[in-house]
Design a protein around this motif. Structure first.
Motif, PDB file in Angstrom:
ATOM      1  N   LYS A  14       0.809  -1.293   0.040  1.00 21.35           N
ATOM      2  CA  LYS A  14       0.043  -0.036   0.139  1.00 21.35           C
ATOM      3  C   LYS A  14       0.743   1.131   0.027  1.00 21.35           C
ATOM      4  CE  LYS A  14      -3.838  -2.263   0.160  1.00 21.35           C
ATOM      5  NZ  LYS A  14      -4.647  -2.729  -0.961  1.00 21.35           N
ATOM      6  N   ARG A  15       0.454   2.333  -0.827  1.00 21.51           N
ATOM      7  CA  ARG A  15       1.060   3.336  -0.874  1.00 21.51           C
ATOM      8  C   ARG A  15       0.969   4.521   0.419  1.00 21.51           C
ATOM      9  NH1 ARG A  15       4.934   3.810  -4.314  1.00 21.51           N
ATOM     10  NH2 ARG A  15       4.690   5.795  -4.363  1.00 21.51           N
ATOM     11  N   ILE A  16       2.065   4.877   0.980  1.00 25.67           N
ATOM     12  CA  ILE A  16       1.860   5.871   1.992  1.00 25.67           C
ATOM     13  C   ILE A  16       1.196   7.270   1.771  1.00 25.67           C
ATOM     14  CG2 ILE A  16       3.198   7.167   3.782  1.00 25.67           C
ATOM     15  CD1 ILE A  16       3.261   4.078   3.813  1.00 25.67           C
ATOM     16  N   PHE A  17       1.741   7.549   0.576  1.00 24.31           N
ATOM     17  CA  PHE A  17       1.098   9.116   0.026  1.00 24.31           C
ATOM     18  C   PHE A  17       0.106   8.955  -1.019  1.00 24.31           C
ATOM     19  CE2 PHE A  17       5.031  10.123   2.126  1.00 24.31           C
ATOM     20  CZ  PHE A  17       4.703  10.798   3.335  1.00 24.31           C
ATOM     21  N   ALA A  18      -0.790   9.623  -1.255  1.00 26.15           N
ATOM     22  CA  ALA A  18      -1.670   9.679  -2.438  1.00 26.15           C
ATOM     23  C   ALA A  18      -0.869  10.083  -3.658  1.00 26.15           C
ATOM     24  CB  ALA A  18      -3.050  10.454  -2.240  1.00 26.15           C
ATOM     25  N   GLN A  19      -1.032   9.787  -4.721  1.00 26.88           N
ATOM     26  CA  GLN A  19      -0.471  10.283  -6.046  1.00 26.88           C
ATOM     27  C   GLN A  19      -0.477  11.851  -5.984  1.00 26.88           C
ATOM     28  OE1 GLN A  19       0.827   7.931  -8.119  1.00 26.88           O
ATOM     29  NE2 GLN A  19       2.058   9.775  -9.225  1.00 26.88           N
ATOM     30  N   GLY A  20       1.062  11.951  -5.948  1.00 29.45           N
ATOM     31  CA  GLY A  20       1.194  13.623  -5.902  1.00 29.45           C
ATOM     32  C   GLY A  20       1.093  14.458  -4.642  1.00 29.45           C
ATOM     33  N   GLY A  21       0.505  13.732  -3.806  1.00 26.59           N
ATOM     34  CA  GLY A  21       0.375  14.460  -2.370  1.00 26.59           C
ATOM     35  C   GLY A  21       1.443  14.212  -1.271  1.00 26.59           C
ATOM     36  N   ARG A  22       1.464  14.776  -0.365  1.00 21.70           N
ATOM     37  CA  ARG A  22       2.374  14.990   0.764  1.00 21.70           C
ATOM     38  C   ARG A  22       1.672  14.559   2.316  1.00 21.70           C
ATOM     39  NH1 ARG A  22       7.401  16.780   0.155  1.00 21.70           N
ATOM     40  NH2 ARG A  22       7.475  17.609   2.369  1.00 21.70           N
ATOM     41  N   ASP A  23       0.274  14.318   2.000  1.00 21.62           N
ATOM     42  CA  ASP A  23      -0.219  13.841   3.233  1.00 21.62           C
ATOM     43  C   ASP A  23      -0.656  12.608   3.408  1.00 21.62           C
ATOM     44  OD1 ASP A  23      -0.702  16.453   3.878  1.00 21.62           O
ATOM     45  OD2 ASP A  23      -2.684  16.821   2.848  1.00 21.62           O
ATOM     46  N   VAL A  24      -0.376  11.917   4.484  1.00 21.15           N
ATOM     47  CA  VAL A  24      -0.425  10.573   4.719  1.00 21.15           C
ATOM     48  C   VAL A  24      -1.820  10.045   4.133  1.00 21.15           C
ATOM     49  CG1 VAL A  24      -0.828   8.586   6.450  1.00 21.15           C
ATOM     50  CG2 VAL A  24       0.899  10.320   6.709  1.00 21.15           C
ATOM     51  N   ALA A  25      -1.965   8.948   3.358  1.00 17.12           N
ATOM     52  CA  ALA A  25      -3.211   8.708   2.802  1.00 17.12           C
ATOM     53  C   ALA A  25      -3.586   7.084   3.165  1.00 17.12           C
ATOM     54  CB  ALA A  25      -3.153   8.678   1.162  1.00 17.12           C
ATOM     55  N   ILE A  26      -2.594   6.561   3.342  1.00 20.42           N
ATOM     56  CA  ILE A  26      -2.817   5.038   3.997  1.00 20.42           C
ATOM     57  C   ILE A  26      -3.771   4.867   4.901  1.00 20.42           C
ATOM     58  CG2 ILE A  26      -0.788   4.887   5.256  1.00 20.42           C
ATOM     59  CD1 ILE A  26      -0.442   1.946   4.351  1.00 20.42           C
ATOM     60  N   THR A  27      -4.835   4.083   4.791  1.00 24.91           N
ATOM     61  CA  THR A  27      -5.979   4.099   6.021  1.00 24.91           C
ATOM     62  C   THR A  27      -6.636   2.608   5.874  1.00 24.91           C
ATOM     63  OG1 THR A  27      -7.573   5.360   6.754  1.00 24.91           O
ATOM     64  CG2 THR A  27      -7.737   5.121   4.612  1.00 24.91           C
ATOM     65  N   VAL A  28      -7.435   2.699   7.032  1.00 21.65           N
ATOM     66  CA  VAL A  28      -8.512   1.409   7.057  1.00 21.65           C
ATOM     67  C   VAL A  28      -9.833   1.915   6.789  1.00 21.65           C
ATOM     68  CG1 VAL A  28      -8.909  -0.630   8.384  1.00 21.65           C
ATOM     69  CG2 VAL A  28      -6.610   0.468   8.506  1.00 21.65           C
ATOM     70  N   VAL A  29     -10.458   1.347   6.079  1.00 24.31           N
ATOM     71  CA  VAL A  29     -11.869   1.932   5.892  1.00 24.31           C
ATOM     72  C   VAL A  29     -12.759   0.616   6.228  1.00 24.31           C
ATOM     73  CG1 VAL A  29     -11.259   3.571   4.069  1.00 24.31           C
ATOM     74  CG2 VAL A  29     -11.928   1.255   3.403  1.00 24.31           C
ATOM     75  N   LYS A  30     -14.001   0.913   6.299  1.00 23.63           N
ATOM     76  CA  LYS A  30     -15.070  -0.051   6.613  1.00 23.63           C
ATOM     77  C   LYS A  30     -14.977  -0.824   5.585  1.00 23.63           C
ATOM     78  CE  LYS A  30     -20.035  -0.521   7.602  1.00 23.63           C
ATOM     79  NZ  LYS A  30     -21.434   0.276   7.596  1.00 23.63           N
ATOM     80  N   ALA A  31     -15.330  -2.288   6.012  1.00 23.24           N
ATOM     81  CA  ALA A  31     -15.092  -3.369   5.162  1.00 23.24           C
ATOM     82  C   ALA A  31     -16.317  -3.413   4.084  1.00 23.24           C
ATOM     83  CB  ALA A  31     -15.381  -4.457   5.860  1.00 23.24           C
ATOM     84  N   GLY A  32     -15.356  -3.276   2.857  1.00 22.51           N
ATOM     85  CA  GLY A  32     -16.284  -3.317   1.605  1.00 22.51           C
ATOM     86  C   GLY A  32     -16.370  -1.920   0.900  1.00 22.51           C
ATOM     87  N   THR A  33     -15.786  -0.873   1.434  1.00 21.73           N
ATOM     88  CA  THR A  33     -15.973   0.508   1.033  1.00 21.73           C
ATOM     89  C   THR A  33     -14.597   1.048   0.539  1.00 21.73           C
ATOM     90  OG1 THR A  33     -15.422   1.315   3.092  1.00 21.73           O
ATOM     91  CG2 THR A  33     -17.752   0.664   2.846  1.00 21.73           C
TER      92      THR A  33
END
Length: 281
Positions: free
Chosen positions: A214-233
């Motif tokens: 999994k990527r730490i940052f979103a494409q072209g961004g500097r904010d942390v993007a990796i996360t855990v979301v509700k199952a199936g979303t």
């Protein structure tokens, strides 16, 4: 005052002012008679009343003191071994984040050969010279940012510790990053008291493996993007991980722990990000 005597021949008792020449009952000589002490002739012997409340309290207090002393002694005698076991378990957690299989693994030897405990200070990694830590919440609060640098079969990896809160108690984990610090190589998470079969599943290998690549940052961004979301979303598979069904609050806890933990190490992560961007241009 009359004294009481007993004849050893006839077995009868009698009273007299002094030892008679013979038993007045059977005529046995005085040598066969013995004086019997009266119940009132001597003071009653004092002894401990084992049926009283005082005895119960004293006995209980003594037993508590003895048991406490024994427990303290055993704890002191085993402390070195206990500390070594806890340290060994923590090193095993770090190695799990680095994708080492637990079965048959010599944790101490593998850790010593593979991992170096470093600190991120003033924009650079420096060797950590202190005693090995088994928890990192306080160290992170104090600004002592540990980075475990590992030379693995898949190349150089960095492991950073993190802590958080779940539904019922504390969470902690170790996230291993690839050399560019932009993606996850492996992860390990555990908890103090999450619900068995639900939130406690963050400690299962199948959940932890979802974080790989999994990527730490979103494409072209500097904010942390990796996360855990509700199952199936999951909307972006590049940096979103499916949470555990029925464990919403624990899922949120892991997501927050990831975000907060990685942000604390933001200068370390973004240091390489800038270099990579320049190279790509």
């Amino acid at each position: 005052m009359a004294k009481k005597f007993k004849c050893n021949v006839c077995g009868q008792t009698f009273e007299a002012d002094a030892m008679p020449d013979k038993c007045p009952i059977c005529g046995a000589p005085a040598s066969e008679c013995v004086e019997i002490e009266s119940e009132n002739s001597q003071p009653k012997k004092k002894g401990l009343n084992t049926n009283g409340n005082g005895y119960t309290v004293v006995y209980a207090a003594v037993m508590v003191i003895i048991v406490a002393f024994m427990l303290a002694f055993v704890s002191s005698a085993l402390k070195e071994t206990q500390d070594a076991n806890v340290a060994n378990d923590t090193k095993g957690q770090i190695l799990t984040a680095l994708r080492f299989e637990k079965e048959g693994l010599n944790v101490q030897q593998t850790y010593t050969e593979t991992v170096k405990d470093m600190l991120w200070q003033d924009g650079k990694l420096v060797p950590y010279e202190g005693e090995f830590l088994t928890s990192y919440g306080q160290a992170i609060k104090d600004g002592r940012l540990h980075v475990f640098v590992a030379d693995t079969k898949d190349g150089l990896k960095y492991v950073i510790p993190m802590t958080g809160r779940g539904l019922w108690g504390g969470l902690w984990g170790y996230v291993a990053l690839n050399e560019d610090k932009q993606s996850v190589y492996g992860a390990y998470f555990y908890h103090e008291s999450e619900t068995a079969g639900l939130g406690a599943r963050i400690g299962d290998a199948d959940f932890q493996q979802l974080f790989r690549d999994k990527r730490i940052f979103a494409q072209g961004g500097r904010d942390v993007a990796i996360t855990v979301v509700k199952a199936g979303t999951v909307k972006n598979d590049a940096y979103e991980v499916n949470g555990i069904t029925g464990a919403t609050l624990t899922t949120v806890g892991v997501a927050n722990m990831l975000k907060d933990g990685l942000e604390v190490y933001g200068s370390f992560l973004r240091d390489t990000a800038a270099v990579v961007q320049k190279q790509e241009k």
